[in-house]
Design a protein around this motif. Structure first.
Motif, PDB file in Angstrom:
ATOM      1  N   HIS A 160       0.840  -1.195   0.000  1.00 51.02           N
ATOM      2  CA  HIS A 160       0.000   0.000   0.000  1.00 51.02           C
ATOM      3  C   HIS A 160       0.881   1.254   0.000  1.00 51.02           C
ATOM      4  O   HIS A 160       0.718   2.161  -0.835  1.00 51.02           O
ATOM      5  CB  HIS A 160      -0.897  -0.038   1.240  1.00 51.02           C
ATOM      6  CG  HIS A 160      -1.813   1.142   1.360  1.00 51.02           C
ATOM      7  ND1 HIS A 160      -2.784   1.220   2.338  1.00 51.02           N
ATOM      8  CD2 HIS A 160      -1.918   2.305   0.666  1.00 51.02           C
ATOM      9  CE1 HIS A 160      -3.449   2.360   2.218  1.00 51.02           C
ATOM     10  NE2 HIS A 160      -2.935   3.041   1.214  1.00 51.02           N
ATOM     11  N   ILE A 161       1.824   1.316   0.930  1.00 49.10           N
ATOM     12  CA  ILE A 161       2.694   2.480   1.050  1.00 49.10           C
ATOM     13  C   ILE A 161       3.573   2.636  -0.185  1.00 49.10           C
ATOM     14  O   ILE A 161       3.736   3.737  -0.726  1.00 49.10           O
ATOM     15  CB  ILE A 161       3.574   2.372   2.305  1.00 49.10           C
ATOM     16  CG1 ILE A 161       2.703   2.246   3.567  1.00 49.10           C
ATOM     17  CG2 ILE A 161       4.510   3.567   2.413  1.00 49.10           C
ATOM     18  CD1 ILE A 161       1.729   3.376   3.770  1.00 49.10           C
ATOM     19  N   SER A 163       2.986   1.600  -3.196  1.00 43.83           N
ATOM     20  CA  SER A 163       2.156   2.025  -4.330  1.00 43.83           C
ATOM     21  C   SER A 163       2.052   3.542  -4.373  1.00 43.83           C
ATOM     22  O   SER A 163       2.203   4.170  -5.431  1.00 43.83           O
ATOM     23  CB  SER A 163       0.752   1.415  -4.223  1.00 43.83           C
ATOM     24  OG  SER A 163       0.779   0.015  -4.331  1.00 43.83           O
ATOM     25  N   LEU A 164       1.808   4.142  -3.219  1.00 51.50           N
ATOM     26  CA  LEU A 164       1.698   5.597  -3.147  1.00 51.50           C
ATOM     27  C   LEU A 164       3.047   6.266  -3.415  1.00 51.50           C
ATOM     28  O   LEU A 164       3.116   7.313  -4.074  1.00 51.50           O
ATOM     29  CB  LEU A 164       1.153   6.009  -1.785  1.00 51.50           C
ATOM     30  CG  LEU A 164      -0.267   5.533  -1.467  1.00 51.50           C
ATOM     31  CD1 LEU A 164      -0.639   5.865  -0.026  1.00 51.50           C
ATOM     32  CD2 LEU A 164      -1.276   6.154  -2.434  1.00 51.50           C
ATOM     33  N   GLY A 167       3.621   6.248  -7.087  1.00 50.25           N
ATOM     34  CA  GLY A 167       2.836   7.293  -7.727  1.00 50.25           C
ATOM     35  C   GLY A 167       3.542   8.643  -7.659  1.00 50.25           C
ATOM     36  O   GLY A 167       3.595   9.389  -8.642  1.00 50.25           O
ATOM     37  N   GLU A 168       4.109   8.954  -6.493  1.00 51.49           N
ATOM     38  CA  GLU A 168       4.836  10.211  -6.322  1.00 51.49           C
ATOM     39  C   GLU A 168       6.074  10.238  -7.226  1.00 51.49           C
ATOM     40  O   GLU A 168       6.366  11.249  -7.878  1.00 51.49           O
ATOM     41  CB  GLU A 168       5.250  10.376  -4.863  1.00 51.49           C
ATOM     42  CG  GLU A 168       4.080  10.554  -3.896  1.00 51.49           C
ATOM     43  CD  GLU A 168       4.526  10.565  -2.446  1.00 51.49           C
ATOM     44  OE1 GLU A 168       5.757  10.559  -2.215  1.00 51.49           O
ATOM     45  OE2 GLU A 168       3.673  10.580  -1.554  1.00 51.49           O
ATOM     46  N   ASN A 173      -1.299   9.772 -10.636  1.00 46.42           N
ATOM     47  CA  ASN A 173      -2.343   9.703  -9.626  1.00 46.42           C
ATOM     48  C   ASN A 173      -2.697   8.236  -9.420  1.00 46.42           C
ATOM     49  O   ASN A 173      -3.308   7.613 -10.286  1.00 46.42           O
ATOM     50  CB  ASN A 173      -3.569  10.493 -10.087  1.00 46.42           C
ATOM     51  CG  ASN A 173      -4.720  10.404  -9.095  1.00 46.42           C
ATOM     52  OD1 ASN A 173      -4.529  10.033  -7.940  1.00 46.42           O
ATOM     53  ND2 ASN A 173      -5.922  10.723  -9.554  1.00 46.42           N
ATOM     54  N   ILE A 174      -2.294   7.690  -8.285  1.00 45.77           N
ATOM     55  CA  ILE A 174      -2.544   6.269  -8.004  1.00 45.77           C
ATOM     56  C   ILE A 174      -3.637   6.129  -6.952  1.00 45.77           C
ATOM     57  O   ILE A 174      -3.572   6.733  -5.886  1.00 45.77           O
ATOM     58  CB  ILE A 174      -1.260   5.548  -7.551  1.00 45.77           C
ATOM     59  CG1 ILE A 174      -0.330   5.351  -8.745  1.00 45.77           C
ATOM     60  CG2 ILE A 174      -1.581   4.207  -6.905  1.00 45.77           C
ATOM     61  CD1 ILE A 174       0.869   4.479  -8.479  1.00 45.77           C
ATOM     62  N   GLU A 175      -4.616   5.326  -7.280  1.00 47.40           N
ATOM     63  CA  GLU A 175      -5.698   4.998  -6.350  1.00 47.40           C
ATOM     64  C   GLU A 175      -5.473   3.573  -5.865  1.00 47.40           C
ATOM     65  O   GLU A 175      -5.487   2.634  -6.652  1.00 47.40           O
ATOM     66  CB  GLU A 175      -7.044   5.112  -7.063  1.00 47.40           C
ATOM     67  CG  GLU A 175      -8.240   4.783  -6.187  1.00 47.40           C
ATOM     68  CD  GLU A 175      -9.551   4.837  -6.952  1.00 47.40           C
ATOM     69  OE1 GLU A 175     -10.522   4.212  -6.488  1.00 47.40           O
ATOM     70  OE2 GLU A 175      -9.597   5.487  -8.021  1.00 47.40           O
ATOM     71  N   VAL A 176      -5.235   3.424  -4.575  1.00 49.50           N
ATOM     72  CA  VAL A 176      -4.921   2.105  -4.011  1.00 49.50           C
ATOM     73  C   VAL A 176      -6.190   1.425  -3.520  1.00 49.50           C
ATOM     74  O   VAL A 176      -6.957   2.006  -2.744  1.00 49.50           O
ATOM     75  CB  VAL A 176      -3.903   2.208  -2.865  1.00 49.50           C
ATOM     76  CG1 VAL A 176      -3.587   0.825  -2.304  1.00 49.50           C
ATOM     77  CG2 VAL A 176      -2.621   2.880  -3.343  1.00 49.50           C
ATOM     78  N   GLU A 308       7.395   7.643   6.174  1.00 47.97           N
ATOM     79  CA  GLU A 308       6.536   7.791   4.994  1.00 47.97           C
ATOM     80  C   GLU A 308       5.100   7.470   5.330  1.00 47.97           C
ATOM     81  O   GLU A 308       4.171   8.167   4.911  1.00 47.97           O
ATOM     82  CB  GLU A 308       7.028   6.864   3.869  1.00 47.97           C
ATOM     83  CG  GLU A 308       6.201   6.935   2.590  1.00 47.97           C
ATOM     84  CD  GLU A 308       6.314   8.266   1.867  1.00 47.97           C
ATOM     85  OE1 GLU A 308       5.400   8.606   1.103  1.00 47.97           O
ATOM     86  OE2 GLU A 308       7.338   8.957   2.061  1.00 47.97           O
ATOM     87  N   ILE A 312       1.755   9.996   5.198  1.00 48.48           N
ATOM     88  CA  ILE A 312       0.505   9.674   4.487  1.00 48.48           C
ATOM     89  C   ILE A 312      -0.678   9.774   5.425  1.00 48.48           C
ATOM     90  O   ILE A 312      -1.754  10.264   5.043  1.00 48.48           O
ATOM     91  CB  ILE A 312       0.621   8.253   3.880  1.00 48.48           C
ATOM     92  CG1 ILE A 312       1.643   8.261   2.738  1.00 48.48           C
ATOM     93  CG2 ILE A 312      -0.740   7.760   3.377  1.00 48.48           C
ATOM     94  CD1 ILE A 312       1.990   6.898   2.235  1.00 48.48           C
TER      95      ILE A 312
END
Length: 314
Positions: A160-161, A163-164, A167-168, A173-176, A308, A312
């Motif tokens: 999850h982390i 993935s974000l 995206g950065e 723009n990532i939607e998990v 991190e 978030i």
């Protein structure tokens, strides 16, 4: 007199501890996997199980306790007696959960026995003629303005982390979308319910080899031996490198003599040809660490993940 009784009591406790360590293990050992069967962590534990049982001379019962991105299983493990009869498989999620504030435990609530494997994360997407590589995928998404809908193995998990974080790094723009396990996320991606997944090679290699998903990029320092044709983020021009690790940990307070037995068992297990074959098939590199070196590794790698996750959360 009181001092004498105190000394005698301490001596009795020490003798009892030495006796327990000498007899260890005298019953089944529970190995808690904080995710569902079939995921990357579960595959690693079950690959280790036969050789560990042989080395320890005991039966290991694998118990899958999924939920909360690992929170349920880790919480149960850390609340168990530190007697060597309950262990778990620490990963980066052990730290991201702490950073997100989803759990009561901290990284220092575990005694880390061994690091066994390391492997990168891989971004893999459903078969799509327009997404053959990272550049074409990024260009298409930026042009359409659509988010990249990515499946990860649980809220607060390292996938999850990461993935974000990806995206950065990619400017996307990532939607998990969290799932209870990596295997569930892979199934959703293959079914077209989401665009793809960020997982470890061991969790997604079968779908890639079966031509159901396309691997786009990996996050390791070097290319994964399981995905030699997939470039790393560094090769793709992005300053991003992070790998997953999997090992063995017990609740804080493990007797050093029992820990030493576990370390010796792991050293034997990683030399087992069957385990080495399984690790290769999962795309993992066998990279054992123990003792002070392992503690230093945990301290060094946990801090950025915790920070991190905290960022978030805020």
């Amino acid at each position: 007199m009181k001092r004498l009784l105190g000394v005698l009591g301490a001596a009795t406790m020490l003798a009892s501890s030495m006796s327990m360590a000498a007899d260890y293990p005298s019953k089944n050992i529970e190995f808690i996997v904080p995710w569902s069967a079939g995921g990357g962590a579960d595959n690693v534990v079950r690959a280790l199980q036969p050789s560990l049982e042989k080395a320890l001379g005991a039966t290991i019962v694998v118990r899958n306790l999924s939920g909360g991105g690992g929170a349920v299983g880790f919480s149960r493990a850390v609340a168990s007696k530190p007697d060597g009869y309950t262990v778990t498989i620490p990963t980066n999620a052990t730290f991201t959960l702490e950073g997100l504030g989803n759990v009561a435990f901290k990284k220092d609530d575990f005694d880390y026995i061994a690091r066994v494997l390391v492997e990168p994360y891989v971004l893999a997407v459903r078969k799509n003629d327009a997404w053959q590589d990272l550049d074409s995928m990024s260009s298409d998404l930026k042009s359409s303005g659509e988010p990249l809908r990515i499946g990860a193995s649980g809220v607060g998990s390292s996938t999850h982390i990461v993935s974000l974080m990806l995206g950065e790094a990619l400017g996307l723009n990532i939607e998990v979308i969290p799932f209870d396990s990596g295997s569930a996320a892979v199934s959703a991606a293959m079914g077209g319910h989401i665009d793809g997944v960020v997982l470890n090679p061991s969790e997604v290699i079968s779908a890639i080899n079966g031509d159901r998903l396309t691997s786009i990029v990996t996050t390791g320092e070097e290319r994964s031996s399981a995905l030699p044709d997939t470039p790393t983020m560094e090769e793709s021009g992005h300053d991003f490198e992070l790998s997953q690790w999997r090992g063995i940990a017990a609740p804080k307070g493990l007797d050093p003599a029992i820990e030493a037995k576990w370390v010796e068992a792991v050293k034997q297990a990683v030399e087992d040809p069957q385990f080495q074959k399984a690790a290769k098939s999962m795309g993992s590199d066998i990279s054992p660490l123990y003792g002070d070196e392992l503690d230093q590794f945990v301290e060094r790698t946990s801090k950025p993940l915790i920070e991190e996750a905290k960022a978030i959360r805020q």
